[in-house]
Scaffold this motif. Structure first.
Motif, PDB file in Angstrom:
ATOM      1  N   GLY A 246       0.815  -1.209   0.000  1.00 39.67           N
ATOM      2  CA  GLY A 246       0.000   0.000   0.000  1.00 39.67           C
ATOM      3  C   GLY A 246       0.848   1.258   0.000  1.00 39.67           C
ATOM      4  O   GLY A 246       2.073   1.215  -0.103  1.00 39.67           O
ATOM      5  N   ALA A 247       0.187   2.393   0.118  1.00 39.90           N
ATOM      6  CA  ALA A 247       0.884   3.683   0.193  1.00 39.90           C
ATOM      7  C   ALA A 247       1.564   3.810   1.553  1.00 39.90           C
ATOM      8  O   ALA A 247       1.166   3.181   2.533  1.00 39.90           O
ATOM      9  CB  ALA A 247      -0.095   4.826  -0.032  1.00 39.90           C
ATOM     10  N   ARG A 248       2.581   4.666   1.623  1.00 47.08           N
ATOM     11  CA  ARG A 248       3.403   4.770   2.823  1.00 47.08           C
ATOM     12  C   ARG A 248       2.597   5.108   4.076  1.00 47.08           C
ATOM     13  O   ARG A 248       2.780   4.509   5.128  1.00 47.08           O
ATOM     14  CB  ARG A 248       4.503   5.812   2.607  1.00 47.08           C
ATOM     15  CG  ARG A 248       5.317   6.138   3.836  1.00 47.08           C
ATOM     16  CD  ARG A 248       6.016   4.913   4.429  1.00 47.08           C
ATOM     17  NE  ARG A 248       7.076   4.430   3.565  1.00 47.08           N
ATOM     18  CZ  ARG A 248       7.822   3.371   3.877  1.00 47.08           C
ATOM     19  NH1 ARG A 248       7.595   2.680   5.000  1.00 47.08           N
ATOM     20  NH2 ARG A 248       8.775   2.963   3.057  1.00 47.08           N
ATOM     21  N   GLY A 249       1.663   6.067   3.983  1.00 44.08           N
ATOM     22  CA  GLY A 249       0.909   6.469   5.163  1.00 44.08           C
ATOM     23  C   GLY A 249       0.113   5.342   5.776  1.00 44.08           C
ATOM     24  O   GLY A 249       0.263   5.037   6.975  1.00 44.08           O
ATOM     25  N   PRO A 250      -0.769   4.670   5.014  1.00 43.40           N
ATOM     26  CA  PRO A 250      -1.518   3.539   5.566  1.00 43.40           C
ATOM     27  C   PRO A 250      -0.615   2.401   6.043  1.00 43.40           C
ATOM     28  O   PRO A 250      -0.909   1.763   7.053  1.00 43.40           O
ATOM     29  CB  PRO A 250      -2.398   3.090   4.397  1.00 43.40           C
ATOM     30  CG  PRO A 250      -2.532   4.292   3.533  1.00 43.40           C
ATOM     31  CD  PRO A 250      -1.236   5.030   3.658  1.00 43.40           C
ATOM     32  N   VAL A 251       0.484   2.165   5.337  1.00 38.28           N
ATOM     33  CA  VAL A 251       1.403   1.107   5.753  1.00 38.28           C
ATOM     34  C   VAL A 251       1.989   1.417   7.123  1.00 38.28           C
ATOM     35  O   VAL A 251       2.052   0.556   8.004  1.00 38.28           O
ATOM     36  CB  VAL A 251       2.514   0.908   4.698  1.00 38.28           C
ATOM     37  CG1 VAL A 251       3.710   0.147   5.298  1.00 38.28           C
ATOM     38  CG2 VAL A 251       1.968   0.148   3.496  1.00 38.28           C
ATOM     39  N   ASP A 252       2.416   2.635   7.331  1.00 35.19           N
ATOM     40  CA  ASP A 252       2.999   2.987   8.628  1.00 35.19           C
ATOM     41  C   ASP A 252       1.986   2.823   9.754  1.00 35.19           C
ATOM     42  O   ASP A 252       2.315   2.321  10.843  1.00 35.19           O
ATOM     43  CB  ASP A 252       3.535   4.419   8.605  1.00 35.19           C
ATOM     44  CG  ASP A 252       4.810   4.561   7.793  1.00 35.19           C
ATOM     45  OD1 ASP A 252       5.452   3.518   7.517  1.00 35.19           O
ATOM     46  OD2 ASP A 252       5.174   5.696   7.441  1.00 35.19           O
ATOM     47  N   ARG A 253       0.736   3.229   9.506  1.00 38.10           N
ATOM     48  CA  ARG A 253      -0.291   3.070  10.542  1.00 38.10           C
ATOM     49  C   ARG A 253      -0.598   1.596  10.783  1.00 38.10           C
ATOM     50  O   ARG A 253      -0.765   1.160  11.933  1.00 38.10           O
ATOM     51  CB  ARG A 253      -1.558   3.818  10.130  1.00 38.10           C
ATOM     52  CG  ARG A 253      -1.395   5.333  10.106  1.00 38.10           C
ATOM     53  CD  ARG A 253      -2.753   6.033  10.046  1.00 38.10           C
ATOM     54  NE  ARG A 253      -3.471   5.725   8.815  1.00 38.10           N
ATOM     55  CZ  ARG A 253      -3.311   6.377   7.668  1.00 38.10           C
ATOM     56  NH1 ARG A 253      -2.428   7.376   7.584  1.00 38.10           N
ATOM     57  NH2 ARG A 253      -4.017   6.057   6.599  1.00 38.10           N
ATOM     58  N   ALA A 254      -0.663   0.814   9.708  1.00 37.02           N
ATOM     59  CA  ALA A 254      -0.958  -0.616   9.846  1.00 37.02           C
ATOM     60  C   ALA A 254       0.146  -1.333  10.609  1.00 37.02           C
ATOM     61  O   ALA A 254      -0.124  -2.193  11.462  1.00 37.02           O
ATOM     62  CB  ALA A 254      -1.152  -1.242   8.461  1.00 37.02           C
ATOM     63  N   ARG A 255       1.381  -0.999  10.296  1.00 35.92           N
ATOM     64  CA  ARG A 255       2.496  -1.631  10.999  1.00 35.92           C
ATOM     65  C   ARG A 255       2.428  -1.343  12.490  1.00 35.92           C
ATOM     66  O   ARG A 255       2.635  -2.234  13.321  1.00 35.92           O
ATOM     67  CB  ARG A 255       3.830  -1.125  10.439  1.00 35.92           C
ATOM     68  CG  ARG A 255       4.162  -1.642   9.063  1.00 35.92           C
ATOM     69  CD  ARG A 255       5.341  -0.910   8.453  1.00 35.92           C
ATOM     70  NE  ARG A 255       6.554  -1.074   9.245  1.00 35.92           N
ATOM     71  CZ  ARG A 255       7.689  -0.458   8.952  1.00 35.92           C
ATOM     72  NH1 ARG A 255       7.755   0.354   7.915  1.00 35.92           N
ATOM     73  NH2 ARG A 255       8.759  -0.661   9.678  1.00 35.92           N
ATOM     74  N   GLU A 256       2.143  -0.116  12.851  1.00 34.93           N
ATOM     75  CA  GLU A 256       2.089   0.246  14.265  1.00 34.93           C
ATOM     76  C   GLU A 256       1.011  -0.552  14.994  1.00 34.93           C
ATOM     77  O   GLU A 256       1.235  -1.077  16.089  1.00 34.93           O
ATOM     78  CB  GLU A 256       1.829   1.745  14.400  1.00 34.93           C
ATOM     79  CG  GLU A 256       1.821   2.231  15.846  1.00 34.93           C
ATOM     80  CD  GLU A 256       1.632   3.733  15.964  1.00 34.93           C
ATOM     81  OE1 GLU A 256       1.469   4.207  17.101  1.00 34.93           O
ATOM     82  OE2 GLU A 256       1.643   4.422  14.913  1.00 34.93           O
ATOM     83  N   VAL A 257      -0.158  -0.663  14.366  1.00 32.98           N
ATOM     84  CA  VAL A 257      -1.260  -1.410  14.988  1.00 32.98           C
ATOM     85  C   VAL A 257      -0.903  -2.887  15.088  1.00 32.98           C
ATOM     86  O   VAL A 257      -1.076  -3.517  16.146  1.00 32.98           O
ATOM     87  CB  VAL A 257      -2.561  -1.226  14.179  1.00 32.98           C
ATOM     88  CG1 VAL A 257      -3.659  -2.152  14.707  1.00 32.98           C
ATOM     89  CG2 VAL A 257      -3.016   0.223  14.231  1.00 32.98           C
ATOM     90  N   PHE A 258      -0.409  -3.451  14.008  1.00 29.07           N
ATOM     91  CA  PHE A 258      -0.135  -4.892  13.944  1.00 29.07           C
ATOM     92  C   PHE A 258       0.888  -5.312  14.986  1.00 29.07           C
ATOM     93  O   PHE A 258       0.650  -6.249  15.768  1.00 29.07           O
ATOM     94  CB  PHE A 258       0.362  -5.253  12.538  1.00 29.07           C
ATOM     95  CG  PHE A 258       0.692  -6.714  12.366  1.00 29.07           C
ATOM     96  CD1 PHE A 258      -0.291  -7.631  12.068  1.00 29.07           C
ATOM     97  CD2 PHE A 258       2.007  -7.166  12.501  1.00 29.07           C
ATOM     98  CE1 PHE A 258       0.016  -8.985  11.907  1.00 29.07           C
ATOM     99  CE2 PHE A 258       2.327  -8.498  12.342  1.00 29.07           C
ATOM    100  CZ  PHE A 258       1.323  -9.406  12.049  1.00 29.07           C
ATOM    101  N   TRP A 259       2.037  -4.639  15.023  1.00 32.39           N
ATOM    102  CA  TRP A 259       3.098  -5.060  15.943  1.00 32.39           C
ATOM    103  C   TRP A 259       2.709  -4.781  17.392  1.00 32.39           C
ATOM    104  O   TRP A 259       3.091  -5.541  18.294  1.00 32.39           O
ATOM    105  CB  TRP A 259       4.411  -4.375  15.586  1.00 32.39           C
ATOM    106  CG  TRP A 259       4.957  -4.761  14.243  1.00 32.39           C
ATOM    107  CD1 TRP A 259       5.159  -3.947  13.161  1.00 32.39           C
ATOM    108  CD2 TRP A 259       5.341  -6.080  13.812  1.00 32.39           C
ATOM    109  NE1 TRP A 259       5.648  -4.667  12.094  1.00 32.39           N
ATOM    110  CE2 TRP A 259       5.777  -5.973  12.462  1.00 32.39           C
ATOM    111  CE3 TRP A 259       5.355  -7.323  14.428  1.00 32.39           C
ATOM    112  CZ2 TRP A 259       6.220  -7.072  11.728  1.00 32.39           C
ATOM    113  CZ3 TRP A 259       5.801  -8.424  13.703  1.00 32.39           C
ATOM    114  CH2 TRP A 259       6.228  -8.292  12.377  1.00 32.39           C
TER     115      TRP A 259
END
Length: 402
Positions: A246-259
């Motif tokens: 995905g785009a950088r912004g959603p990816v960064d938010r998703a990574r934070e939630v996931f980990w």
């Protein structure tokens, strides 16, 4: 079998090793086998000891009668098939319950089976062997007594391995490349052949936009924990590489939630041994030293350690994380995966993506690897289609009638 006195027969306890050579093949999914596995399933899931052993419970649930009936419906030519004869299974030493699935596949394909269980005395192996013996001793299952031998012997005793190899019609080898090469030194009969499950590598891909819209991130974290931490990422199905789409912004938010969700679930459930903590940190440092643009993201308690890769390049499968070490990278298009997938890739798990798109990626991309595409939390689910083999077809023979 000259070395049989050095073999411990766990089930049926004290069973004769020679008599299995004379067992006649059965039709795949024979009523005798389905009844035996169904009774074994009931014995396993009702045993109080199994409640704290999710891998044993999962096997018991997998071989229940309703599950076997659903598997059987996938086959249309069973009336023209018979087992190949005797299958010699060499189970991996680091996944305690794998031997049971291998045995079940051999039985369902119609064969007599010699199964070398792990040398280490895992509690899971002991319980399954004990209950297998108990169920086999029932009067209703006496007809299968010569179709099952669960054995344990010193894996360095090459004479015994040679004897079993010479007596089998198919040899099923689970293990690393070195194990397979060592076992292949022992000859099999001219019409016999090997089915090998070698070292494999698995990855996970997460679509950031759809993942963020999911209502239960904790459930996905629990599934990922089961895929990875239950066996310290030693199973071939365990993802080592996590790809964020995905785009950088959603990816960064998703990574934070996931980990964050994964850490919350793992904390208090997973014990990181001191040696494992040192080993995974050393692996991360070695990789970072050789790849200057990579970035180590280390949690305060080292429960989760991550290596952020600036891009994807072939050879990442040579680096295995263990005990909570994950390599991760951001991709904007799925086809960025194509150049890195070698024949060593086995399982691709996913969340936030359409499975049809992933199947199309593999088939249209004509990839040499990726044999399984499963949701996060399902990587350990055994299937009779494994590593690109249809085990019922491979372990049985087709009778052609014209």
């Amino acid at each position: 079998m000259e070395g049989r006195s050095r073999v411990q027969v766990l089930a049926p306890a004290g069973g004769d090793l020679l008599s299995i050579r004379h067992a006649r093949p059965l039709r795949p999914f024979s009523p005798e086998v389905v009844a035996f596995l169904g009774d074994l399933s009931e014995a396993l899931v009702s045993d109080p000891r199994v409640r704290s052993l999710p891998d044993v419970y999962s096997f018991g649930f997998w071989c229940r009668r309703a599950s076997l009936a659903a598997m059987q419906r996938d086959y249309r030519d069973l009336d023209r098939r018979l087992g190949r004869g005797v299958v010699f299974h060499i189970a991996p030493g680091n996944v305690p319950v794998n031997f049971a699935y291998s045995l079940a596949a051999g039985l369902l394909a119609g064969n007599a089976n010699i199964v070398r269980v792990p040398s280490e005395e895992f509690v899971q192996v002991g319980i399954i062997a004990e209950l297998t013996d108990a169920v086999m001793n029932r009067q209703s299952h006496q007809g299968l007594r010569d179709h099952i031998r669960l054995v344990r012997y010193d894996r360095t005793d090459h004479g015994i391995t040679a004897d079993f190899s010479g007596a089998c019609d198919v040899r099923v080898i689970w293990g690393g490349d070195a194990t397979i090469n060592n076992i292949r030194q022992h000859q099999v009969a001219s019409r016999a052949f090997d089915v090998t499950f070698a070292d494999r590598y698995s990855a996970c891909v997460i679509g950031a936009d759809k993942y963020l819209s999911e209502s239960d991130h904790a459930l996905i974290a629990r599934g990922f924990y089961n895929d990875t931490y239950l066996f310290d990422q030693n199973a071939c199905t365990a993802p080592h590489l996590v790809l964020w789409l995905g785009a950088r912004g959603p990816v960064d938010r998703a990574r934070e939630v996931f980990w964050s969700e994964l850490h919350s679930y793992a904390q208090g459930r997973y014990r990181l041994e001191p040696k494992s903590a040192v080993d995974k940190w050393a692996t991360a440092l070695r990789y970072a030293a050789l790849h200057a643009q990579s970035h180590i993201i280390k949690g305060g308690d080292n429960l989760i350690s991550r290596l952020e890769l600036p891009g994807l390049e072939p050879g990442i499968e040579d680096w295995h994380g263990n005990c909570g070490l994950f390599f991760e990278s951001h991709i904007e298009e799925l086809d960025r995966i194509l150049p890195i997938v070698s024949r060593r890739y086995q399982t691709l798990s996913y969340a936030g993506l359409d499975k049809a798109a992933l199947q199309e990626l593999v088939v249209k991309g004509r990839l040499a690897g990726i044999d399984r595409i499963v949701p996060i939390g399902r990587t350990l689910d055994f299937s009779l289609e494994w590593d690109g083999y249809n085990l019922v077809h491979t372990l049985s023979r087709l009778i052609t009638v014209s």
